[in-house]
Design a protein around this motif. Structure first.
Motif: not given
Length: 457
Positions: A32-43
């Motif tokens: 979940x943390x990987x997925x969220x960090x990816x989404x945040x990096x995508x703004x």
């Protein structure tokens, strides 16, 4: 496919009667943390919620064993788990708790809305009761022989050996885990959620709409449950510890922990919104929000069938878009067991390997049990650290830094300074972000990590 306007991501609420181990991390938290960090990096607009699950029979029982109060137990483990998650660098937007007044209020509102709308039914039943302990028994506190595989490691909710979901009545030779005595049946009345009423909707929603985008293991377990016929499930129980049922005629009864715990995702979002001065409703009630639950496979039925049935019965909530549940992580070839203390505990790892949380995150991602049970071993942990993180990734970074300074004064070459070989390499590198993003978008985190390491290779 149109990109969602916003995302709400949840990790399973850990039960506040003990600390967490690597199996928990690999199942519901690091992915979940990987997925969220990816989404945040995508703004992208994303809220990531979690919190302690603090109700249920296990809490007062443990309090009795430790000679303390249920409140002291949940306070102790809530703070300890919250700190361990922070030390692991989990990036929750909020780590809430189900003992909060806001959660009690939210769960009671759900019960009242469903009850007033005729979505619940009252039944008088006979349930297992431990006469020596003077207590009705939660499913987990009844042990016996599994009717499916014959193992004596079966509980009233699930067999520890074959993983089959059970009911207490299915156990052969049931005994109470509190006293070791054979329990008796005693009459009691409770409110039930008639899942059979929603069976056709769940068939259409899961078996038709999600047959291609949910993991085969998740889809398969849901299909088996639905095709086996959905039975009514109690939403209240006889217990002092928990959220009081908001009815005069329900004295001495609380909301069943399975009913109130997933509502904890909603109350956590409400608290986050209050803290941030934002509106929580779009994240739960707008169809342009993508809702993703990260869990272990033992929670599939609750998150894919039961909780969606509650949300649908309520009528104002968006249903989960995906539930990328992981299988189980074993330890050195044996099933992780908290009762046998056969586990790698997060707090002990953080103490024994200071500042090495990223190594653990890497190894648990590389060996994540995404499609089948997998095994954590210290030999593999050492090999991945030395042969991958150090020899591949670390060596790549080191060589870039050393050679850039040795031959190019630490400057990055650009434009006409680049050779044809340089340009070829850069063109090849441009393909990797899309590859990695595609894997992450499809919850294939092992694959994404493998592509990243291929880049370093």
């Amino acid at each position: 496919m149109t990109q969602p306007k916003r995302y709400l991501v949840t990790s399973a609420l850990p039960y506040a009667n003990g600390l967490k181990h690597v199996g928990h991390l690999a199942g519901a938290y690091i992915p979940a943390d990987i997925y969220v960090r990816y989404l945040r990096a995508q703004k992208r607009d994303v809220v990531f919620v979690c919190g302690s699950d603090e109700h249920g029979t296990a809490i007062p029982i443990q309090a009795t064993r430790e000679g303390t109060t249920p409140q002291a137990i949940i306070d102790k483990y809530h703070e300890a788990m919250k700190q361990d998650f922070e030390d692991l660098s989990m990036s929750f937007d909020i780590y809430h708790r189900t003992s909060s007044p806001l959660h009690h209020e939210t769960a009671q509102e759900f019960f009242t809305k469903l009850n007033d709308a005729g979505e619940l039914e009252i039944k008088e039943t006979e349930q297992y009761y431990d006469e020596e302990a003077g207590s009705f028994l939660a499913d987990r506190y009844i042990k016996g022989t599994c009717p499916n595989c014959g193992s004596d490691r079966a509980f009233g909710d699930q067999c520890e050996t074959c993983g089959r979901t059970l009911s207490p009545d299915e156990l052969i030779n049931p005994v109470s885990t509190l006293s070791g005595k054979t329990p008796v049946k005693k009459k009691t009345s409770h409110w039930y959620l008639p899942l059979g009423k929603h069976e056709q909707f769940l068939k259409d929603w899961i078996l038709e709409q999600h047959k291609d985008d949910w993991r085969p293991s998740v889809y398969g377990q849901c299909k088996s449950w639905i095709e086996g016929g959905l039975q009514s499930r109690a939403v209240t129980r006889d217990l002092d510890w928990g959220i009081k049922v908001p009815l005069k005629e329900a004295a001495g009864k609380v909301l069943y922990v399975w009913f109130d715990a997933p509502i904890g995702y909603i109350s956590a979002t409400k608290q986050w919104a209050l803290d941030q001065g934002k509106d929580w409703k779009p994240y739960w009630q707008d169809k342009e929000t993508k809702l993703v639950h990260f869990i272990g496979k033992d929670n599939i039925v609750f998150h894919c069938i039961i909780f969606p049935a509650i949300l649908m019965a309520h009528g104002q909530y968006h249903l989960p878009d995906n539930v990328p549940a992981n299988e189980f992580l074993n330890l050195e070839g044996d099933k992780i067991s908290t009762s046998r203390n056969w586990a790698v505990w997060l707090h002990e790892y953080l103490e024994d390997f200071p500042n090495k949380q990223d190594v653990l995150r890497y190894v648990l991602t590389a060996t994540a049990p995404e499609t089948k049970d997998n095994d954590f071993t210290w030999k593999d942990f050492q090999a991945r650290n030395n042969n991958e993180l150090v020899a591949i990734f670390g060596n790549f970074v080191n060589r870039v830094m050393v050679l850039s300074h040795k031959y190019f004064d630490g400057k990055v070459l650009m434009g006409s300074e680049l050779t044809s070989v340089d340009r070829g390499v850069l063109e090849e590198l441009k393909q990797y972000p899309a590859k990695i993003a595609s894997s992450i978008e499809q919850y294939r985190f092992r694959e994404a990590l493998s592509e990243f390491m291929n880049l370093a290779r």
